[in-house]
Design a protein around this motif. Sequence first.
Motif, PDB file in Angstrom:
ATOM      1  N   LEU A  15     -31.987 -17.326  19.674  1.00 35.95           N
ATOM      2  CA  LEU A  15     -31.692 -16.391  18.588  1.00 35.95           C
ATOM      3  C   LEU A  15     -30.218 -16.006  18.632  1.00 35.95           C
ATOM      4  N   LEU A  16     -29.555 -16.087  17.489  1.00 38.27           N
ATOM      5  CA  LEU A  16     -28.167 -15.642  17.361  1.00 38.27           C
ATOM      6  C   LEU A  16     -28.122 -14.509  16.345  1.00 38.27           C
ATOM      7  N   ALA A  17     -27.742 -13.313  16.806  1.00 33.84           N
ATOM      8  CA  ALA A  17     -27.587 -12.154  15.920  1.00 33.84           C
ATOM      9  C   ALA A  17     -26.157 -12.102  15.418  1.00 33.84           C
ATOM     10  N   VAL A  18     -25.986 -11.938  14.096  1.00 36.80           N
ATOM     11  CA  VAL A  18     -24.649 -11.965  13.503  1.00 36.80           C
ATOM     12  C   VAL A  18     -24.463 -10.811  12.531  1.00 36.80           C
ATOM     13  N   HIS A  19     -23.209 -10.457  12.321  1.00 36.32           N
ATOM     14  CA  HIS A  19     -22.797  -9.545  11.257  1.00 36.32           C
ATOM     15  C   HIS A  19     -21.462 -10.080  10.760  1.00 36.32           C
ATOM     16  N   LEU A  20     -21.512 -10.865   9.683  1.00 34.17           N
ATOM     17  CA  LEU A  20     -20.334 -11.581   9.210  1.00 34.17           C
ATOM     18  C   LEU A  20     -19.424 -10.687   8.375  1.00 34.17           C
ATOM     19  N   LYS A  21     -18.254 -11.216   8.046  1.00 32.98           N
ATOM     20  CA  LYS A  21     -17.236 -10.476   7.306  1.00 32.98           C
ATOM     21  C   LYS A  21     -17.786 -10.010   5.957  1.00 32.98           C
ATOM     22  N   SER A  22     -17.529  -8.763   5.636  1.00 31.11           N
ATOM     23  CA  SER A  22     -17.978  -8.204   4.358  1.00 31.11           C
ATOM     24  C   SER A  22     -16.952  -8.459   3.260  1.00 31.11           C
ATOM     25  N   GLY A  23     -17.381  -8.270   2.019  1.00 34.40           N
ATOM     26  CA  GLY A  23     -16.457  -8.294   0.889  1.00 34.40           C
ATOM     27  C   GLY A  23     -16.420  -9.579   0.098  1.00 34.40           C
ATOM     28  N   CYS A  24     -17.149 -10.611   0.563  1.00 33.22           N
ATOM     29  CA  CYS A  24     -17.171 -11.889  -0.157  1.00 33.22           C
ATOM     30  C   CYS A  24     -18.627 -12.299  -0.327  1.00 33.22           C
ATOM     31  N   ASN A  25     -19.370 -11.509  -1.113  1.00 32.10           N
ATOM     32  CA  ASN A  25     -20.815 -11.748  -1.193  1.00 32.10           C
ATOM     33  C   ASN A  25     -21.193 -12.900  -2.110  1.00 32.10           C
TER      34      ASN A  25
END
Length: 300
Positions: A162-172
């Motif tokens: 399992l890889l938990a991520v929180h990617l860069k915001s602002g480019c949805n």
Amino acid sequence: MVKPLIALTLSAVFLLGCVGVTPTREADSLKIASWNMEHLAERDGEGCSPRTEADYARLRDHAAALNADVIAFQEVQNKAAAERVFDPALYDVVMSSRPTSTRSGECRGRPGLFIQNQAVGFAIRKGVPWTRNADLNALALGNPDLRWGVDVTVSHGRPVRLLAVHLKSGCNSGREPTDPDCPVLFDQLPVLEGWTEARARDGEAFVVLGDWNRRLASRGDAFLSDLNDGDPEGSVLNLASGDQAAGCKARYREYIDFIATGAAATARLESGSFEEYVYGGSAEADHPSDHCPISVRIRG
């Protein structure tokens, strides 16, 4: 005949209780969830979403109702903050090893409140075997304020990575090069792709889950299309939510939180097990986070 019948009934109840050691599991499956907890701070009244003890108690109640074996979480200040929701007597909390972020400015639209560290991690129910792998620190692209991926292997029968991520915001959506956020997000793509391809080459069942800050399910999404080039075999990601609409917020009907499975993990998904937990059907204004948890069951 009454007493033997009572004894037999009690024995059956006892045996069922012994079999159901972990009540969240159905047969040989694990319930795996992702939950952005909206600026979860260690102390009352701090951060961009200041809370009281009553708020933390509500979050604990929702964690119990979610009833997952493994929760990938985002926007949590530190381990102490996570353990205010995930009781350390019940869960192992695994935090990103990234040094504390240097961001400290005022929260947008909330004068007098200041942003705090946002970290990624896992809460893993006691009794679920797990091992930690090296964090995917390359996702930060050398920027101390971008989040690292947290990488664990859990086992209930066959292992799953399992890889938990929180990617860069602002480019949805889209891929506008003049948007300062899109080039950053797309620079994270080859790092993530390198991880998924390595897992596929090694024949591992793997899942990437968390806040992608991207409407991946939109038709022809450029980010998912680039990620899913099909090489090597088994690396293509399946979105467990399929074509379901999000129900957390009336304004936003497309998910940006996803549980994405590689081919080997996709084969182990329990059909129809994807769920969005909308806080027991409470009014949107009463939601304790601006994201709702999502979950699936995966067979051992």
